[in-house]
Scaffold this motif. Structure first.
Motif, PDB file in Angstrom:
ATOM      1  N   GLN A 197     -53.074  59.784 -77.719  1.00 35.04           N
ATOM      2  CA  GLN A 197     -52.591  61.102 -78.265  1.00 35.04           C
ATOM      3  C   GLN A 197     -51.350  61.129 -77.618  1.00 35.04           C
ATOM      4  O   GLN A 197     -50.547  61.710 -78.148  1.00 35.04           O
ATOM      5  CB  GLN A 197     -53.498  61.929 -77.980  1.00 35.04           C
ATOM      6  CG  GLN A 197     -53.311  63.058 -78.858  1.00 35.04           C
ATOM      7  CD  GLN A 197     -53.738  62.734 -80.257  1.00 35.04           C
ATOM      8  OE1 GLN A 197     -52.754  61.904 -80.932  1.00 35.04           O
ATOM      9  NE2 GLN A 197     -54.255  63.620 -80.895  1.00 35.04           N
ATOM     10  N   ALA A 223     -49.414  70.258 -84.939  1.00 35.34           N
ATOM     11  CA  ALA A 223     -50.445  69.370 -84.370  1.00 35.34           C
ATOM     12  C   ALA A 223     -51.724  69.787 -85.046  1.00 35.34           C
ATOM     13  O   ALA A 223     -52.369  71.139 -84.686  1.00 35.34           O
ATOM     14  CB  ALA A 223     -50.491  70.131 -82.838  1.00 35.34           C
ATOM     15  N   PRO A 265     -55.306  68.283 -82.286  1.00 33.26           N
ATOM     16  CA  PRO A 265     -54.575  67.241 -81.297  1.00 33.26           C
ATOM     17  C   PRO A 265     -55.555  66.709 -80.413  1.00 33.26           C
ATOM     18  O   PRO A 265     -55.525  65.807 -79.761  1.00 33.26           O
ATOM     19  CB  PRO A 265     -53.272  67.809 -80.960  1.00 33.26           C
ATOM     20  CG  PRO A 265     -53.425  69.317 -80.884  1.00 33.26           C
ATOM     21  CD  PRO A 265     -54.441  69.617 -82.098  1.00 33.26           C
TER      22      PRO A 265
END
Lengths: 294, 326
Positions: free
Chosen positions: A161, A178, A181
């Protein structure tokens, strides 16, 4: 207040199905400045679809309409693919949920970051490589040289990530979406990734749309929170005043969170009401948000 | 590597057993049915049939490994020599057929998936459906009728026109290659005009299969998250498809192409018969009908070895293409 980076009014995403039209997003409107905006809602509330609509990633048979969708005063609604491609990546970017699936398994990490950078910045390969190394260092990857030549399956979820963030921020976009995320990450690395994201977004003065189903996380991490339910924004709140929520859905969400300081035997179940689907939003309205009126 | 050796051993065991249990008496085939009992016994011993089965089996393995498949009773030649003669014909046909199938089938499948539901997708669907369902002997006959009989665009049955027969020195046994080596353009053109119709036909059938598989692999990949990532980067649709999705489907595609090539190497009996193509499929079928077991088993082993070799090759390619397999 300066002009918003992104201004959206009455955004709708419609899918034509055999049973008639289905609206995944029904009249969403908000303004995004250089801030961290949280979008919270349950699965199917239209929060991810809102993000994808902004990026022009809704594919037929999905249809996007809006009264307004402007990026720094310039309409990006239903732009041609060619024009949209110039905005994607370079001005608005997105980090997705699970790096296991969102990185190409057969390309090296270096190639993927370099590709993202060179697409918009151009330049020589060596320069792009240096930029990729810098970006990897910026997301606190310890051995950037080694990681550049590695493949995604050799990385852990947290590293994946961070690589994703490095890749998406390499061309210096103004807005980052995002989309959950940290949902696929271990709790232990979640904060680390969030802190990196937060620092990068703040240092660059970017706008962040943080989509999540985790109310607590959003409250800690964002400046402002939109609560979505069934394709609509039901409430807009400042993250600091989350407990002052007036909409019964938000209150219900807050009440169903376990609290260490006030333990209860049984958490309440959130009963849904049909009237929420079409009732108007509560909380700060858009107009009070932007003085001068719109 | 060990599994390959085991597969080969299994193949030899099966062909050995088939050779022994077939209701065809190999001794009678050699001595004829008017031989005396003494002659029969002598031949029986000379062929080693009096030894225990295990000994016979190891003898058989030794024979096969040294290329000794016995003598064909219908051609009177050593089976290995026969195969050396017919296999290149099949190899040439199968290779060209697969090349045609891959070079059209793969792009067709990719485009059909990229423009799902569009005109090309519909056309590809019909083309593949026809390819699956049309009997090859009928399509072959129609092809000969139209392109050879009426239009005269292609050479007729056989690998070469009669005047070119034996004119090109045989090096590889592949006439297209041999005529190039000899620098004989007329022979090359002639051989090409003979092979193009049956190869297109086989290519069409492998195209049908390959394009459908490509399409479904591609659809699977296009729904993947890393494709969304590629789009978010701002890549063009062409780069998304060819640089990102195609690299991922090339891995399973290798297996599909290898299997399709393998099935063509087996010899497409019907195609070879219709086009009088002196290939392996025709050879095995004719030998089978004549009860010529050494020839049938020899051919079977060659086909089996080809499959094993193709599997090995696709495994090796997998390792090159897929970083996860390292």
């Amino acid at each position: 207040m300066t002009d918003p980076l992104l201004s959206v009014r009455n955004l709708r995403v419609t899918f034509a199905t055999r049973q008639g039209e289905f609206q995944a997003v029904r009249g969403v409107g908000f303004d995004l400045g250089r801030e961290r905006l949280g979008v919270v809602g349950e699965s199917g509330s239209g929060k991810s679809m809102t993000g994808r609509a902004i990026l022009g990633l809704v594919r037929p048979p999905g249809r996007v309409t809006a009264d307004r969708m402007e990026l720094e005063g310039q309409s990006i609604l239903n732009l041609s693919e060619r024009k949209m491609r110039r905005i994607r990546g370079s001005r608005i970017s997105m980090v997705m949920q699970d790096p296991k699936f969102s990185l190409n398994p057969v390309m090296t990490i270096g190639d993927q970051i370099i590709e993202a950078y060179r697409l918009h910045a151009g330049g020589a390969k060596g320069q792009a490589r240096q930029k990729a190394l810098d970006m990897l260092a910026a997301v606190q990857i310890r051995e950037p040289e080694r990681v550049m030549a590695a493949y995604p399956h050799e990385m852990s979820g947290g590293m994946g990530q961070r690589i994703m963030i490095a890749m998406m921020l390499a061309p210096d976009p103004e807005i980052l979406i995002a989309d959950e995320p940290t949902s696929a990450l271990d709790v232990s690395v979640r904060t680390e990734v969030l802190n990196i994201l937060d620092r990068l977004v703040r240092d660059r003065g970017m706008g962040l749309i943080f989509i999540s189903h985790d109310l607590n996380l959003v409250a800690q991490f964002c400046d402002r929170v939109l609560i979505m339910y069934a394709g609509r924004i039901v409430e807009t709140l400042s993250a600091r005043t989350l407990h002052e929520a007036r909409h019964p859905y938000t209150q219900g969400l807050l009440n169903s969170l376990p609290r260490l300081d006030a333990p209860v035997d049984r958490l309440p179940v959130l009963p849904r009401q049909d009237s929420w689907r079409d009732g108007g939003p509560v909380g700060e309205s858009l107009e009070t948000d932007l003085p001068g009126g719109l | 590597m060990l599994s390959l050796a085991l597969t080969l051993l299994g193949l030899l065991l099966v062909t050995f057993i088939i050779g022994r249990v077939m209701p065809i008496d190999p001794v009678l085939k050699v001595v004829g049915d008017r031989a005396s009992q003494a002659q029969y016994e002598a031949a029986y011993q000379a062929m080693g049939l009096d030894k225990p089965l295990v000994v016979q089996f190891f003898g058989y393995i030794g024979d096969v490994l040294t290329g000794n498949f016995g003598r064909s009773i219908s051609t009177g030649q050593l089976v290995i020599d026969d195969i050396r003669h017919v296999f290149p014909a099949t190899l040439e046909l199968a290779t060209l057929g697969t090349l045609i199938g891959v070079s059209i089938g793969v792009p067709l499948g990719v485009i059909a998936a990229a423009r799902r539901g569009g005109i090309i997708d519909q056309v590809a669907r019909v083309v593949a459906l026809v390819g699956y369902s049309m009997p090859i002997f009928w399509l072959g006959l129609m092809g000969l009728l139209v392109f050879y009989g009426i239009l005269g665009w292609v050479g007729g049955p056989g690998r070469q026109g009669i005047i070119f027969d034996g004119m090109v020195p045989s090096v590889t046994g592949l006439i297209l290659v041999d005529s190039l080596i000899a620098g004989d353009w007329a022979a090359f053109r002639d051989a090409f005009s003979h092979i193009i119709l049956p190869a297109s036909l086989l290519g069409y059938f492998s195209l049908a299969y390959i394009s459908r598989m490509t399409r479904s692999f591609m659809l699977e990949q296009l729904g993947a998250e890393y494709i969304t990532t590629a789009r978010v980067k701002g890549l063009s649709e062409g780069a998304v498809i060819w640089r990102h999705a195609f690299r991922n489907i090339s891995i399973p595609l290798v297996t599909v192409i290898a299997l399709s090539f393998g099935s063509l190497l087996e010899g497409s009996v019907l195609t070879e018969i219709i086009f009088s193509w002196p290939g392996l499929g025709q050879y095995i079928t004719k030998s089978l009908l004549a009860g010529d077991m050494s020839a049938v088993l020899g051919g079977t082993i060659v086909v089996g070895v080809c499959f094993i070799a193709l599997n090995l090759l696709s495994d090796l390619l997998y390792r090159v293409l897929d970083p996860r397999s390292k």
